[in-house]
Design an enzyme around this catalytic site. Structure first.
Site, PDB file in Angstrom:
ATOM      1  N   GLY A  17       0.816  -1.217   0.000  1.00 56.10           N
ATOM      2  CA  GLY A  17       0.000   0.000   0.000  1.00 56.10           C
ATOM      3  C   GLY A  17       0.847   1.264   0.000  1.00 56.10           C
ATOM      4  N   THR A  92      -2.976 -10.856   3.621  1.00 54.26           N
ATOM      5  CA  THR A  92      -3.816 -12.043   3.415  1.00 54.26           C
ATOM      6  C   THR A  92      -2.989 -13.278   3.772  1.00 54.26           C
ATOM      7  OG1 THR A  92      -3.105 -11.960   1.103  1.00 54.26           O
ATOM      8  CG2 THR A  92      -5.278 -11.073   1.588  1.00 54.26           C
ATOM      9  N   THR A  94      -1.472 -16.901   5.420  1.00 55.86           N
ATOM     10  CA  THR A  94      -1.940 -18.285   5.459  1.00 55.86           C
ATOM     11  C   THR A  94      -2.720 -18.509   6.754  1.00 55.86           C
ATOM     12  OG1 THR A  94       0.043 -18.929   4.244  1.00 55.86           O
ATOM     13  CG2 THR A  94      -1.164 -20.693   5.347  1.00 55.86           C
ATOM     14  N   LEU A 163       5.334  -6.049  -7.580  1.00 55.31           N
ATOM     15  CA  LEU A 163       6.619  -5.513  -7.116  1.00 55.31           C
ATOM     16  C   LEU A 163       7.353  -6.542  -6.264  1.00 55.31           C
ATOM     17  CD1 LEU A 163       6.707  -4.701  -3.832  1.00 55.31           C
ATOM     18  CD2 LEU A 163       5.170  -2.931  -4.587  1.00 55.31           C
ATOM     19  N   PHE A 226       5.158 -19.808 -10.369  1.00 58.68           N
ATOM     20  CA  PHE A 226       6.205 -20.063 -11.381  1.00 58.68           C
ATOM     21  C   PHE A 226       7.568 -19.574 -10.891  1.00 58.68           C
ATOM     22  CE2 PHE A 226       4.880 -21.362 -15.786  1.00 58.68           C
ATOM     23  CZ  PHE A 226       3.633 -21.863 -15.434  1.00 58.68           C
ATOM     24  N   LEU A 227       7.587 -18.389 -10.262  1.00 57.90           N
ATOM     25  CA  LEU A 227       8.865 -17.852  -9.779  1.00 57.90           C
ATOM     26  C   LEU A 227       9.434 -18.733  -8.681  1.00 57.90           C
ATOM     27  CD1 LEU A 227       7.934 -14.052  -9.703  1.00 57.90           C
ATOM     28  CD2 LEU A 227       9.599 -15.140 -11.226  1.00 57.90           C
ATOM     29  N   CYS A 276       5.362 -13.945   0.575  1.00 58.99           N
ATOM     30  CA  CYS A 276       4.368 -14.354  -0.423  1.00 58.99           C
ATOM     31  C   CYS A 276       4.610 -15.680  -1.130  1.00 58.99           C
ATOM     32  CB  CYS A 276       4.204 -13.252  -1.451  1.00 58.99           C
ATOM     33  SG  CYS A 276       3.412 -11.807  -0.724  1.00 58.99           S
ATOM     34  N   GLN A 278       5.729 -18.738  -0.367  1.00 56.20           N
ATOM     35  CA  GLN A 278       5.157 -19.922   0.279  1.00 56.20           C
ATOM     36  C   GLN A 278       3.644 -19.775   0.443  1.00 56.20           C
ATOM     37  OE1 GLN A 278       7.260 -22.087   3.242  1.00 56.20           O
ATOM     38  NE2 GLN A 278       5.523 -22.051   4.626  1.00 56.20           N
ATOM     39  N   LYS A 279       3.226 -18.609   0.914  1.00 59.33           N
ATOM     40  CA  LYS A 279       1.798 -18.360   1.127  1.00 59.33           C
ATOM     41  C   LYS A 279       1.005 -18.571  -0.163  1.00 59.33           C
ATOM     42  CE  LYS A 279       0.535 -13.838   1.179  1.00 59.33           C
ATOM     43  NZ  LYS A 279      -0.423 -13.476   0.128  1.00 59.33           N
TER      44      LYS A 279
HETATM   45  P1  NAD Z   1       1.594  -5.722   5.241  1.00 55.67           P
HETATM   46  O1  NAD Z   1       1.342  -6.645   6.361  1.00 55.67           O
HETATM   47  O2  NAD Z   1       2.916  -5.073   5.087  1.00 55.67           O
HETATM   48  O3  NAD Z   1       0.515  -4.540   5.283  1.00 55.67           O
HETATM   49  C1  NAD Z   1      -0.856  -4.746   5.447  1.00 55.67           C
HETATM   50  C2  NAD Z   1      -1.440  -3.557   6.220  1.00 55.67           C
HETATM   51  O4  NAD Z   1      -2.868  -3.671   6.202  1.00 55.67           O
HETATM   52  C3  NAD Z   1      -1.026  -3.522   7.698  1.00 55.67           C
HETATM   53  O5  NAD Z   1      -0.418  -2.290   7.983  1.00 55.67           O
HETATM   54  C4  NAD Z   1      -2.353  -3.705   8.447  1.00 55.67           C
HETATM   55  O6  NAD Z   1      -2.418  -2.970   9.654  1.00 55.67           O
HETATM   56  C5  NAD Z   1      -3.356  -3.191   7.443  1.00 55.67           C
HETATM   57  N1  NAD Z   1      -4.720  -3.673   7.648  1.00 55.67           N
HETATM   58  C6  NAD Z   1      -5.134  -4.925   7.965  1.00 55.67           C
HETATM   59  N2  NAD Z   1      -6.472  -4.967   8.055  1.00 55.67           N
HETATM   60  C7  NAD Z   1      -6.923  -3.718   7.786  1.00 55.67           C
HETATM   61  C8  NAD Z   1      -8.220  -3.139   7.712  1.00 55.67           C
HETATM   62  N3  NAD Z   1      -9.303  -3.875   7.948  1.00 55.67           N
HETATM   63  N4  NAD Z   1      -8.313  -1.837   7.404  1.00 55.67           N
HETATM   64  C9  NAD Z   1      -7.207  -1.095   7.178  1.00 55.67           C
HETATM   65  N5  NAD Z   1      -5.965  -1.586   7.221  1.00 55.67           N
HETATM   66  C10 NAD Z   1      -5.811  -2.889   7.524  1.00 55.67           C
HETATM   67  O7  NAD Z   1       1.214  -6.535   3.929  1.00 55.67           O
HETATM   68  P2  NAD Z   1       1.857  -6.351   2.448  1.00 55.67           P
HETATM   69  O8  NAD Z   1       3.186  -7.003   2.395  1.00 55.67           O
HETATM   70  O9  NAD Z   1       1.719  -4.920   2.045  1.00 55.67           O
HETATM   71  O10 NAD Z   1       0.876  -7.242   1.579  1.00 55.67           O
HETATM   72  C11 NAD Z   1      -0.443  -6.825   1.283  1.00 55.67           C
HETATM   73  C12 NAD Z   1      -1.009  -7.715   0.199  1.00 55.67           C
HETATM   74  O11 NAD Z   1      -0.249  -7.550  -1.000  1.00 55.67           O
HETATM   75  C13 NAD Z   1      -0.960  -9.203   0.514  1.00 55.67           C
HETATM   76  O12 NAD Z   1      -2.118  -9.807  -0.012  1.00 55.67           O
HETATM   77  C14 NAD Z   1       0.265  -9.683  -0.226  1.00 55.67           C
HETATM   78  O13 NAD Z   1       0.142 -11.034  -0.606  1.00 55.67           O
HETATM   79  C15 NAD Z   1       0.272  -8.800  -1.445  1.00 55.67           C
HETATM   80  N6  NAD Z   1       1.596  -8.558  -2.049  1.00 55.67           N
HETATM   81  C16 NAD Z   1       2.698  -8.305  -1.263  1.00 55.67           C
HETATM   82  C17 NAD Z   1       3.926  -8.017  -1.854  1.00 55.67           C
HETATM   83  C18 NAD Z   1       5.161  -7.740  -1.037  1.00 55.67           C
HETATM   84  O14 NAD Z   1       6.224  -7.623  -1.618  1.00 55.67           O
HETATM   85  N7  NAD Z   1       5.098  -7.616   0.284  1.00 55.67           N
HETATM   86  C19 NAD Z   1       4.018  -7.952  -3.242  1.00 55.67           C
HETATM   87  C20 NAD Z   1       2.886  -8.192  -4.015  1.00 55.67           C
HETATM   88  C21 NAD Z   1       1.676  -8.487  -3.394  1.00 55.67           C
HETATM   89  C1  UGA Z   2       8.170 -11.844  -5.110  1.00 55.43           C
HETATM   90  C2  UGA Z   2       7.974 -11.657  -6.605  1.00 55.43           C
HETATM   91  O1  UGA Z   2       9.260 -11.548  -7.233  1.00 55.43           O
HETATM   92  C3  UGA Z   2       7.147 -10.417  -6.890  1.00 55.43           C
HETATM   93  O2  UGA Z   2       6.904 -10.307  -8.294  1.00 55.43           O
HETATM   94  C4  UGA Z   2       5.827 -10.514  -6.143  1.00 55.43           C
HETATM   95  O3  UGA Z   2       5.061  -9.340  -6.341  1.00 55.43           O
HETATM   96  C5  UGA Z   2       6.108 -10.697  -4.681  1.00 55.43           C
HETATM   97  O4  UGA Z   2       6.906 -11.887  -4.483  1.00 55.43           O
HETATM   98  C6  UGA Z   2       4.886 -10.870  -3.861  1.00 55.43           C
HETATM   99  O5  UGA Z   2       3.843 -11.227  -4.373  1.00 55.43           O
HETATM  100  O6  UGA Z   2       5.042 -10.662  -2.666  1.00 55.43           O
HETATM  101  P1  UGA Z   2       9.774 -10.834  -3.247  1.00 55.43           P
HETATM  102  O7  UGA Z   2       9.308 -11.991  -2.442  1.00 55.43           O
HETATM  103  O8  UGA Z   2       9.725  -9.484  -2.660  1.00 55.43           O
HETATM  104  O9  UGA Z   2       8.938 -10.756  -4.621  1.00 55.43           O
HETATM  105  O10 UGA Z   2      11.293 -11.080  -3.681  1.00 55.43           O
HETATM  106  P2  UGA Z   2      11.980 -12.029  -4.778  1.00 55.43           P
HETATM  107  O11 UGA Z   2      13.048 -11.265  -5.416  1.00 55.43           O
HETATM  108  O12 UGA Z   2      11.003 -12.679  -5.663  1.00 55.43           O
HETATM  109  O13 UGA Z   2      12.671 -13.139  -3.874  1.00 55.43           O
HETATM  110  C7  UGA Z   2      11.928 -14.118  -3.181  1.00 55.43           C
HETATM  111  C8  UGA Z   2      12.863 -15.121  -2.538  1.00 55.43           C
HETATM  112  O14 UGA Z   2      13.463 -15.959  -3.524  1.00 55.43           O
HETATM  113  C9  UGA Z   2      14.019 -14.472  -1.776  1.00 55.43           C
HETATM  114  O15 UGA Z   2      14.263 -15.161  -0.576  1.00 55.43           O
HETATM  115  C10 UGA Z   2      15.185 -14.622  -2.733  1.00 55.43           C
HETATM  116  O16 UGA Z   2      16.417 -14.628  -2.087  1.00 55.43           O
HETATM  117  C11 UGA Z   2      14.867 -15.961  -3.369  1.00 55.43           C
HETATM  118  N1  UGA Z   2      15.513 -16.140  -4.684  1.00 55.43           N
HETATM  119  C12 UGA Z   2      15.172 -15.360  -5.730  1.00 55.43           C
HETATM  120  C13 UGA Z   2      16.472 -17.131  -4.853  1.00 55.43           C
HETATM  121  O17 UGA Z   2      16.782 -17.869  -3.901  1.00 55.43           O
HETATM  122  N2  UGA Z   2      17.054 -17.289  -6.078  1.00 55.43           N
HETATM  123  C14 UGA Z   2      16.730 -16.507  -7.134  1.00 55.43           C
HETATM  124  O18 UGA Z   2      17.296 -16.712  -8.229  1.00 55.43           O
HETATM  125  C15 UGA Z   2      15.761 -15.516  -6.953  1.00 55.43           C
END
Ligand code: NAD
Ligand code: UGA
Length: 467
Positions: A17, A92, A94, A163, A226-227, A276, A278-279
């Site tokens: 966010g 979201t 697990t 991202l 896939f990743l 993400c 594993q989840k």
């Molecule tokens: P996060 O835990 O960093 O942030 C989530 C935020 O939502 C927290 O600050 C929490 O307090 C807030 N929240 C929870 N319930 C709420 C509610 N009812 N109203 C308002 N705020 C509320 O999570 P994140 O890493 O930003 O991930 C968010 C989503 O995006 C997940 O579904 C995740 O799978 C997905 N996602 C994450 C990444 C990443 O790199 N972290 C990348 C792509 C997608």
């Molecule tokens: C990953 C995806 O790359 C994003 O596109 C996606 O949006 C995100 O999950 C998500 O949905 O949360 P992220 O987990 O932030 O992003 O980081 P990555 O660069 O994908 O790395 C994930 C894990 O795989 C790390 O522990 C990294 O060290 C490992 N990894 C990655 C390897 O062990 N080998 C590689 O070649 C690449």
């Protein structure tokens, strides 16, 4: 009322966010963007220069727009009311109990957001699922929104985020693609266009993909699967390389020249981590199981099985090399974050390695440039239930250090668990001089120059390389 013609509200001020909205605000100065959260501490931190997350380049982008068209607030109701478009960007995780525990994603927070929007909205809104959700969640969101008793019309879009942490800013500013799923009706297509109009302020049109809602929701899970599968695939081969004198980085290089395979994401490691992979793979497995596709579920589950194996294999090897005992030995752990350039520790392989080292009664000395000591203990408790209550000596057994040199002081071994750039240029001679002998290096990230270290006198083990 204010001077802005278009208002975006984002529910959830986390890793997704915060950065996502900061970039929308930067690229769309004509739109007012407000990020809301139920956590006051989280919002307070976004309003200082000590942001709640570490992400290179983020602070600069936030500072450019904060107070101009980017705001962070806990006044959720009024921000929803004034918004034309509401993003749901909440966590979201697990499920830990109940049906699907350990696999299914808990979409409770998404539903709560939809309920909140239904409760307070008095004007039409486009509601955008940014969170990663099980396929068909938009249907639940739509039905909850329909409980609004003022007859307000909503459209629900799926707009998953791709991202990666550590590179969030370039990933958002120049995305590989933006995916928007919506209903294939006139109103649905109009809502898609409304979101396209936001992104097209900086994203080339040919990178904005519109699909039906379900394809969009599912594509996000599949992309992560896939990743993660690629990492598990190369990690499985790393074990074979170690047994056969093949060099896994040479194998990766050879594979990568085939444009059909591509050269990215082929680095063998101590295992993937992050909030993400594993989840989302487990969520996919669960969806396949519950749709009556056990063979498909089993196929994807192997990605997790292999990752668990890789994490366990690493520590087993450490113990074996160090004469089958590390009891009382100091082990320097370099890197605790799940990858470089982030302070995020969610599902980091370092937790599993450290837990195994502690079970062998080693003394662990950790250094990570971005992870705080308190965060490490939160992660131990969250990921594997290790806390002060059930592990009385925990606080003493884990020492956190200010730099790599103090972590390595008196240690029998270095375990490199995150690929921080600074670990490439450490003065390894200085480190060697202050270590117990024989001095071991276990490189779980392919960071060190093996030959240089061997010349110094280290016994080096690197994932995917023999000896
Ligand atoms: P996060 O835990 O960093 O942030 C989530 C935020 O939502 C927290 O600050 C929490 O307090 C807030 N929240 C929870 N319930 C709420 C509610 N009812 N109203 C308002 N705020 C509320 O999570 P994140 O890493 O930003 O991930 C968010 C989503 O995006 C997940 O579904 C995740 O799978 C997905 N996602 C994450 C990444 C990443 O790199 N972290 C990348 C792509 C997608
Ligand atoms: C990953 C995806 O790359 C994003 O596109 C996606 O949006 C995100 O999950 C998500 O949905 O949360 P992220 O987990 O932030 O992003 O980081 P990555 O660069 O994908 O790395 C994930 C894990 O795989 C790390 O522990 C990294 O060290 C490992 N990894 C990655 C390897 O062990 N080998 C590689 O070649 C690449």
């Amino acid at each position: 009322t204010d001077e802005f013609k278009y208002h975006i509200c984002c529910m959830g001020a986390g890793y997704v966010g915060g950065p996502t909205m900061a970039v929308i605000a930067q690229r769309c100065p004509h739109i007012r963007v407000c990020v809301v959260d139920i956590s006051q501490t989280q919002i307070d931190a976004w309003n200082t220069d000590d942001l709640p997350i570490y992400e290179p380049g983020l602070l600069e982008v936030v500072k450019e727009s904060r107070g101009r068209n980017l705001f962070f607030s806990t006044d959720i109701d009024s921000e929803i009311k004034r918004a034309d478009m509401v993003f749901i960007s909440v966590n979201t995780p697990t499920k830990t109990t109940g049906i699907g525990a350990g696999k299914a994603a808990n979409i409770k927070n998404c539903e709560l957001c939809a309920r909140k929007i239904a409760e307070v909205a008095d004007t039409p809104k486009v509601v955008v699922e940014k969170s990663t959700v099980p396929v068909r969640t938009a249907e639940a969101v739509r039905r909850v929104l329909a409980t609004n008793d003022r007859g307000v019309k909503f459209q629900v879009l799926s707009n998953p985020e791709f991202l990666a942490e550590g590179t969030a800013m370039p990933d958002l500013q120049e995305p590989s693609r933006v995916l928007i799923g919506g209903m294939q009706t006139d109103a649905g297509l109009a809502a898609i266009q409304e979101l396209v109009d936001v992104y097209s302020n900086w994203v080339p049109k040919d990178r904005i993909l519109a699909t039906n809602t379900w394809s969009s929701e599912l594509s996000k899970l599949v992309a992560n699967a896939f990743l993660a599968q690629r990492v598990s695939s190369i990690n499985s081969i790393s074990a074979l390389c170690e047994a056969t004198d093949a060099d896994c980085s040479e194998v990766s290089r050879a594979l990568g020249y085939d444009p059909r395979i591509g050269n990215k994401f082929l680095n063998a490691s101590v295992g993937f981590g992050g909030s993400c992979f594993q989840k989302d793979v487990l969520n996919l497995v669960y969806i396949c199981e519950s749709t009556g596709l056990p063979e498909v579920a089993e196929y994807w589950n192997q990605v997790i099985v292999m990752n668990d194996h890789q994490k366990a294999r690493f520590t087993q090897l450490m113990v074996k090399r160090m004469f089958n005992t590390i009891t009382g030995k100091k082990i320097a752990v370099l890197g605790f974050a799940f990858k470089k350039d982030t302070g995020d520790t969610r599902e980091t392989p370092a937790v599993f390695v450290c837990k195994a080292l502690l079970e062998e009664q080693a003394r662990v000395q950790v250094y990570d440039p971005q992870v705080k000591r308190s965060q490490m203990f939160i992660e131990f408790d969250y990921t594997c239930g290790v806390n002060k209550d059930n592990t009385p000596k925990l606080e003493e057994s884990i020492v956190t250090c200010e730099d790599a040199y103090s972590a390595a002081d008196g240690a029998h071994a270095l375990a490199i668990l995150t690929e921080w750039d600074e670990f490439k240029t450490l003065d390894y001679q200085r480190i060697y001089n202050n270590m117990a002998k024989p001095a071991f290096v276990f490189d779980g990230r392919g960071v060190v120059d093996i030959e240089v270290l061997r010349k110094i006198g280290f016994e080096v083990y690197c994932i995917g390389k023999s000896r």
